[in-house]
Design an enzyme around this catalytic site. Structure first.
Site, PDB file in Angstrom:
ATOM      1  N   ASP A 220       0.846  -1.186   0.000  1.00  0.00           N
ATOM      2  CA  ASP A 220       0.000   0.000   0.000  1.00  0.00           C
ATOM      3  C   ASP A 220       0.885   1.241   0.000  1.00  0.00           C
ATOM      4  O   ASP A 220       2.024   1.214   0.484  1.00  0.00           O
ATOM      5  CB  ASP A 220      -0.882   0.024   1.246  1.00  0.00           C
ATOM      6  CG  ASP A 220      -1.731  -1.232   1.372  1.00  0.00           C
ATOM      7  OD1 ASP A 220      -2.507  -1.514   0.455  1.00  0.00           O
ATOM      8  OD2 ASP A 220      -1.593  -1.931   2.399  1.00  0.00           O
ATOM      9  N   ASP A 259      -1.969  -2.686  -4.634  1.00  0.00           N
ATOM     10  CA  ASP A 259      -2.806  -3.069  -3.507  1.00  0.00           C
ATOM     11  C   ASP A 259      -3.644  -1.842  -3.130  1.00  0.00           C
ATOM     12  O   ASP A 259      -4.288  -1.262  -3.984  1.00  0.00           O
ATOM     13  CB  ASP A 259      -1.939  -3.595  -2.363  1.00  0.00           C
ATOM     14  CG  ASP A 259      -2.744  -4.386  -1.333  1.00  0.00           C
ATOM     15  OD1 ASP A 259      -3.963  -4.551  -1.510  1.00  0.00           O
ATOM     16  OD2 ASP A 259      -2.165  -4.842  -0.341  1.00  0.00           O
ATOM     17  N   ASP A 263      -4.353   1.842   4.081  1.00  0.00           N
ATOM     18  CA  ASP A 263      -4.966   0.842   4.950  1.00  0.00           C
ATOM     19  C   ASP A 263      -4.779   1.266   6.392  1.00  0.00           C
ATOM     20  O   ASP A 263      -3.681   1.702   6.793  1.00  0.00           O
ATOM     21  CB  ASP A 263      -4.328  -0.542   4.742  1.00  0.00           C
ATOM     22  CG  ASP A 263      -4.909  -1.286   3.550  1.00  0.00           C
ATOM     23  OD1 ASP A 263      -5.743  -0.705   2.833  1.00  0.00           O
ATOM     24  OD2 ASP A 263      -4.521  -2.451   3.340  1.00  0.00           O
ATOM     25  N   ARG A 316     -14.058   0.600  -1.818  1.00  0.00           N
ATOM     26  CA  ARG A 316     -13.395   0.841  -0.539  1.00  0.00           C
ATOM     27  C   ARG A 316     -13.092   2.323  -0.315  1.00  0.00           C
ATOM     28  O   ARG A 316     -11.950   2.741  -0.272  1.00  0.00           O
ATOM     29  CB  ARG A 316     -12.113   0.027  -0.413  1.00  0.00           C
ATOM     30  CG  ARG A 316     -12.319  -1.467  -0.476  1.00  0.00           C
ATOM     31  CD  ARG A 316     -11.020  -2.219  -0.223  1.00  0.00           C
ATOM     32  NE  ARG A 316     -11.206  -3.659  -0.393  1.00  0.00           N
ATOM     33  CZ  ARG A 316     -10.243  -4.569  -0.269  1.00  0.00           C
ATOM     34  NH1 ARG A 316      -9.014  -4.161   0.031  1.00  0.00           N
ATOM     35  NH2 ARG A 316     -10.491  -5.850  -0.434  1.00  0.00           N
TER      36      ARG A 316
END
Length: 439
Positions: A220, A259, A263, A316
């Site tokens: 990420d 990715d 996060d 997301r």
């Protein structure tokens, strides 16, 4: 003739427009300022998170490296200098000023290849026509791929210590190919950076992933893992030069080399992400990464997302498990193709999503904004779609009755320093959100 008094909403929009007109990008001085007072004046590196500005302002607030002495203020122009600055001085308050773009992968993927790795051989060995779909890949080429991936991970991950402020200087500071790891620390501020998502040089083929198999990637742009009091402000997260549309396909599947952009996982807590741009990405922002992580995540993952732009992201934005997440005053520009959803309602989540705005293209219905992954309550109120108020829970439940969501997240956010009318958000955030636009 009597003069009309404008409505409160119109006054708010007019005031916002004036603020936008008067906003200019802040250019940082390279000298180390003396001021360490709360707020930090006009020096971005010394500014602290204002009171009541989201969850990161709770329980002592977030000051990052604002109190750093002159010997703990670093100016860096290369990835190597950046990682050395992070490692210097332990957890003493620290400021790192980033000048220009730091490239973590300037020597290319070949620099990370382990002996014996051969991608053409990898493709031949694990071709579904040869290997099938009923077992995971193994053997010399998979071992060489894993070793190569380990080399890349060691080179591109940068671990941020406690009590640190990382700030871009001027309009064009950023990081490409690197992964910022905010792991197991407290009190971090990251501002005014353009973060181009790392490109995984060695994705793994998983023939058992779905009916057709899939390529799975790591890295990420930023990970908040088990950390507390983190303020992420005025950054731009993007796939930059390598959007998914530019990536090849193998075995008929996208060779996915990205990715997430951000996060927030594994017991992370008290995080505010404000005035950022998240652009051109698939799996964008995940809060909580496992339904089975209750031991670390339950009672944590308190995150505020406000005044962010989510532009042409597939899903997301965010997807939530466990956390009390306050998403307000964000603007969503939804792509016409490949759109999945924006708000993912996951295991034991308590999302409050209020006063956001959405620009939906023709053919994308508002019911798709919400996505039910697991049964959990959600509060949605005051949101606008294409300039009009829409009850997003009602339209979701009408469009997807088999995936109906329950109303009422069970808590009321109080840490909101500024709330704008949803109709003001498209213009306000286009002008003010992202790197190089700190007022």
């Amino acid at each position: 003739m009597r003069t009309r008094t404008p409505s409160a909403a119109r006054r708010r929009i007019t005031g916002t427009a004036a603020a936008v007109a008067g906003c200019t990008a802040l250019t940082l001085s390279l000298s180390a300022p003396a001021s360490g007072a709360p707020g930090g004046g006009r020096d971005l590196a010394r500014q602290t998170l204002p009171a009541s500005d989201g969850w990161a302002s709770a329980e002592g607030g977030t000051t990052g490296g604002a109190g750093a002495g002159a010997d703990h203020v670093h100016t860096v122009t290369t990835w190597e200098e950046f990682r050395a600055a992070l490692a210097a001085g332990g957890d003493a308050p620290k400021i790192i000023r980033v000048v220009g773009t730091l490239d973590a992968t300037r020597d290319g993927c070949a620099a990370f290849e382990a002996p014996g790795y051969d991608f053409d051989r990898y493709l031949a060995d694990y071709d579904p026509a040869v290997w099938g779909h009923d077992r995971e890949v193994s053997g010399p080429q998979e071992d060489a791929r894993a070793a190569s991936a380990k080399n890349q991970a060691a080179a591109i991950k940068a671990f941020v210590p406690a009590n640190t402020t990382i700030v871009g200087v001027g309009r064009d500071a950023g990081i490409t190919g690197g992964s910022l790891q905010i792991k197991g620390v407290d009190n971090v501020i990251i501002r005014n950076l353009t973060l181009e998502s790392p490109l995984d040089c060695f994705p793994q083929w998983d023939p058992t992933d779905g009916a057709r198999g899939a390529w799975n990637s790591e890295y990420d742009a930023m990970v908040v893992y088990g950390s507390t009091h983190v303020w992420i402000d005025h950054n731009t997260f993007t796939d930059g030069r390598h959007p998914d549309s530019s990536l090849p396909r193998y075995y008929g599947e996208l060779y996915q080399q990205h990715d997430g952009e951000l996060d927030i996982v594994r017991g992370a807590d008290l995080v505010t992400a404000s005035w950022n741009v998240f652009a051109d990405h698939d799996k964008t922002l995940m809060i909580g990464n496992s339904d089975g992580a209750g031991a670390t995540d339950r009672g944590r993952l308190r995150v505020t997302l406000h005044h962010n732009v989510f532009k042409d992201v597939v899903e997301r934005a965010p997807r939530v498990r466990f956390g009390k997440v306050d998403a307000y005053n964000n603007h969503y520009v939804v792509p016409a193709e490949r759109y999945g959803y924006s708000w993912g309602i996951g295991f034991e989540s308590q999302l409050v999503a209020e006063k956001n705005s959405f620009s939906l293209p023709a053919g994308v219905e508002a019911g798709r904004i919400l996505k039910k992954w697991k049964d959990a309550p959600v509060t949605v109120a005051g949101n606008h779609v294409n300039g009009r108020p829409v009850d997003l829970l009602a339209v979701h439940n009408a469009q997807f009755p088999e995936e109906a969501l329950r109303s009422g997240a069970g808590w009321t956010p109080t840490l909101r320093a500024r709330v704008d009318h949803p109709r003001a958000l498209p213009g306000l955030l286009t002008a003010r959100a992202g790197a190089g636009r700190v007022c």
